[in-house]
Design a protein around this motif. Structure first.
Motif, PDB file in Angstrom:
ATOM      1  N   VAL A   1      53.147 -24.429  36.201  1.00 33.64           N
ATOM      2  CA  VAL A   1      51.509 -24.344  36.623  1.00 33.64           C
ATOM      3  C   VAL A   1      50.531 -23.709  36.443  1.00 33.64           C
ATOM      4  O   VAL A   1      51.003 -22.127  37.779  1.00 33.64           O
ATOM      5  N   LEU A   2      49.068 -23.803  36.201  1.00 33.24           N
ATOM      6  CA  LEU A   2      48.114 -22.320  36.957  1.00 33.24           C
ATOM      7  C   LEU A   2      47.524 -22.551  37.980  1.00 33.24           C
ATOM      8  O   LEU A   2      47.243 -21.610  38.924  1.00 33.24           O
ATOM      9  N   GLY A   3      47.374 -23.702  38.010  1.00 35.08           N
ATOM     10  CA  GLY A   3      45.373 -24.401  38.958  1.00 35.08           C
ATOM     11  C   GLY A   3      45.869 -25.687  39.438  1.00 35.08           C
ATOM     12  O   GLY A   3      46.073 -26.574  37.832  1.00 35.08           O
ATOM     13  N   GLY A   4      45.133 -25.884  40.573  1.00 38.02           N
ATOM     14  CA  GLY A   4      44.536 -27.442  40.279  1.00 38.02           C
ATOM     15  C   GLY A   4      45.039 -28.393  40.997  1.00 38.02           C
ATOM     16  O   GLY A   4      46.705 -27.467  41.969  1.00 38.02           O
ATOM     17  N   GLY A   5      45.477 -29.421  40.815  1.00 37.71           N
ATOM     18  CA  GLY A   5      46.209 -30.446  41.449  1.00 37.71           C
ATOM     19  C   GLY A   5      45.942 -31.468  42.063  1.00 37.71           C
ATOM     20  O   GLY A   5      44.579 -31.358  42.293  1.00 37.71           O
ATOM     21  N   ALA A   6      46.113 -31.722  43.781  1.00 41.03           N
ATOM     22  CA  ALA A   6      45.646 -32.327  44.748  1.00 41.03           C
ATOM     23  C   ALA A   6      44.103 -31.366  45.167  1.00 41.03           C
ATOM     24  O   ALA A   6      43.432 -32.236  45.907  1.00 41.03           O
ATOM     25  N   THR A   7      44.414 -30.389  45.101  1.00 40.06           N
ATOM     26  CA  THR A   7      43.820 -28.793  45.282  1.00 40.06           C
ATOM     27  C   THR A   7      42.516 -29.421  45.174  1.00 40.06           C
ATOM     28  O   THR A   7      40.855 -28.326  45.572  1.00 40.06           O
ATOM     29  N   ALA A   8      42.525 -29.634  43.870  1.00 42.86           N
ATOM     30  CA  ALA A   8      40.936 -30.334  43.209  1.00 42.86           C
ATOM     31  C   ALA A   8      40.780 -31.580  42.295  1.00 42.86           C
ATOM     32  O   ALA A   8      40.110 -31.990  41.837  1.00 42.86           O
ATOM     33  N   ALA A   9      41.592 -32.309  43.143  1.00 38.30           N
ATOM     34  CA  ALA A   9      41.164 -33.552  43.006  1.00 38.30           C
ATOM     35  C   ALA A   9      42.166 -34.598  42.323  1.00 38.30           C
ATOM     36  O   ALA A   9      41.417 -35.747  41.380  1.00 38.30           O
ATOM     37  N   GLY A  10      42.902 -33.820  41.415  1.00 42.86           N
ATOM     38  CA  GLY A  10      43.437 -34.524  39.911  1.00 42.86           C
ATOM     39  C   GLY A  10      43.620 -33.409  38.936  1.00 42.86           C
ATOM     40  O   GLY A  10      44.851 -33.522  38.061  1.00 42.86           O
TER      41      GLY A  10
ATOM     42  N   ASP B   1      40.094 -23.642  42.771  1.00 42.49           N
ATOM     43  CA  ASP B   1      39.896 -25.738  42.906  1.00 42.49           C
ATOM     44  C   ASP B   1      38.189 -25.478  43.417  1.00 42.49           C
ATOM     45  O   ASP B   1      37.759 -25.134  44.155  1.00 42.49           O
ATOM     46  N   VAL B   2      37.547 -26.440  43.075  1.00 47.02           N
ATOM     47  CA  VAL B   2      36.499 -26.798  43.316  1.00 47.02           C
ATOM     48  C   VAL B   2      35.976 -28.540  43.812  1.00 47.02           C
ATOM     49  O   VAL B   2      36.671 -29.345  42.681  1.00 47.02           O
ATOM     50  N   LEU B   3      35.843 -28.680  44.619  1.00 45.32           N
ATOM     51  CA  LEU B   3      35.924 -29.835  45.304  1.00 45.32           C
ATOM     52  C   LEU B   3      34.491 -30.091  45.260  1.00 45.32           C
ATOM     53  O   LEU B   3      33.494 -29.915  45.576  1.00 45.32           O
ATOM     54  N   LEU B   4      33.734 -31.060  43.989  1.00 45.17           N
ATOM     55  CA  LEU B   4      32.417 -31.952  44.616  1.00 45.17           C
ATOM     56  C   LEU B   4      32.044 -32.912  45.552  1.00 45.17           C
ATOM     57  O   LEU B   4      32.448 -33.520  46.120  1.00 45.17           O
ATOM     58  N   PRO B   5      30.577 -32.262  45.449  1.00 43.46           N
ATOM     59  CA  PRO B   5      30.790 -33.634  46.665  1.00 43.46           C
ATOM     60  C   PRO B   5      31.049 -35.425  46.513  1.00 43.46           C
ATOM     61  O   PRO B   5      30.986 -35.478  45.426  1.00 43.46           O
ATOM     62  N   LEU B   6      31.087 -35.748  47.605  1.00 45.26           N
ATOM     63  CA  LEU B   6      31.609 -37.239  48.207  1.00 45.26           C
ATOM     64  C   LEU B   6      30.457 -37.643  47.827  1.00 45.26           C
ATOM     65  O   LEU B   6      29.794 -37.748  49.036  1.00 45.26           O
ATOM     66  N   THR B   7      30.667 -38.829  46.867  1.00 43.84           N
ATOM     67  CA  THR B   7      29.466 -39.822  47.237  1.00 43.84           C
ATOM     68  C   THR B   7      30.502 -41.034  47.696  1.00 43.84           C
ATOM     69  O   THR B   7      31.617 -41.681  47.456  1.00 43.84           O
ATOM     70  N   PRO B   8      30.031 -41.920  49.641  1.00 43.41           N
ATOM     71  CA  PRO B   8      30.434 -42.986  49.935  1.00 43.41           C
ATOM     72  C   PRO B   8      30.895 -43.962  48.863  1.00 43.41           C
ATOM     73  O   PRO B   8      29.809 -44.169  48.309  1.00 43.41           O
ATOM     74  N   GLY B   9      31.740 -44.178  49.493  1.00 46.58           N
ATOM     75  CA  GLY B   9      32.519 -45.565  48.577  1.00 46.58           C
ATOM     76  C   GLY B   9      33.008 -45.450  47.124  1.00 46.58           C
ATOM     77  O   GLY B   9      33.979 -46.384  46.295  1.00 46.58           O
TER      78      GLY B   9
END
Length: 253
Positions: free
Chosen positions: A76-85, A101-109
């Motif tokens: 494993v190199l990186g990512g997973g739950a900390t990158a939302a998949g 790992d980068v989380l993108l802005p969350l759109t409600p719903g």
């Protein structure tokens, strides 16, 4: 498609330090399908880099990701739950400089999305990686494609590989944004199959590998018919088909 595909070039490092690599992108549906079939498919592709989407994100997700990597003779190199998949895996041939790992802005719903990124070296070639799974919502998908391009530009690597599940085909605006900035590897050097979804009767090409213009694309497509991969395993491993690309990376000065 022919029953048996001609093989892609094998991974190797050239005398000048440039590298021929194999890159696989695969939506694995959170390992909810036949994990043994999935591992057989990945091993048969003999990848140096695997850019995964829908990796396990919940209970003991790191353990599940590590088990899959080990079964495929990868790490494993990186990512997973900390990158939302999105998840990155690699062979021991790869030297890792950094990951993020980068989380993108969350759109409600809507479902949370993210990017798994890294900078690695193979031979004397240095390359930035982004694994992505774009939104089902068209407007959010376009915005995420723009953010992906911005993030890829910050990796500060001579070469870039972007791959993932785009949730739209080549005629879509998000796909078009990526194809305008990078080479759509399947279009440049078609090999193997084209459709990636659904796995049982693939009608749409929504999974793709992109590479910066300085990378030479040697072949790219769905490895159905590749030696060691059975149609049954492809149907059982996930609801998506994988995309395999062979790329030549120039040496970094």
């Amino acid at each position: 498609m022919d029953q048996l595909l001609p093989s892609l070039p094998k991974s190797r490092t050239e005398p000048d330090g440039s590298a021929v690599i194999r890159v696989l992108t695969y939506n694995i549906r959170s390992l909810r399908d036949d994990e043994e079939a999935l591992a057989r498919v990945i091993r048969a592709c003999a990848p140096d880099l695997v850019l995964v989407q829908e990796a396990p994100r919940f209970f003991r997700w790191r353990k599940h990701a590590a088990r899959l990597a080990a079964t495929c003779d990868l790490v494993v190199l990186g990512g997973g739950a900390t990158a939302a998949g999105p998840l990155l895996m690699c062979s021991l041939r790869v030297f890792v400089e950094r990951t993020e790992d980068v989380l993108l802005p969350l759109t409600p719903g809507l479902h949370r999305r993210g990017l798994a990124t890294a900078v690695v070296r193979i031979g004397a070639a240095r390359v930035g990686l982004v694994s992505a799974h774009l939104s089902l919502d068209p407007a959010e998908r376009r915005a995420q494609a723009a953010m992906l391009l911005e993030r890829a530009a910050t990796l500060d690597a001579p070469h870039t590989i972007v791959a993932g599940d785009l949730n739209e085909g080549p005629g879509g605006p998000a796909f078009g944004q990526l194809a305008a900035a990078f080479q759509d590897c399947r279009t440049v050097a078609p090999w193997g199959g084209e459709g990636t979804f659904p796995a049982g009767a693939p009608e749409r090409r929504i999974d793709a590998v992109f590479a910066s213009r300085d990378v030479r694309v040697l072949g790219c497509g769905v490895p159905a018919g590749l030696a060691g991969i059975s149609p049954g395993d492809l149907r059982s491993a996930s609801d998506h088909l994988p995309v395999l690309a062979a790329l030549h990376l120039p040496a970094t000065p």
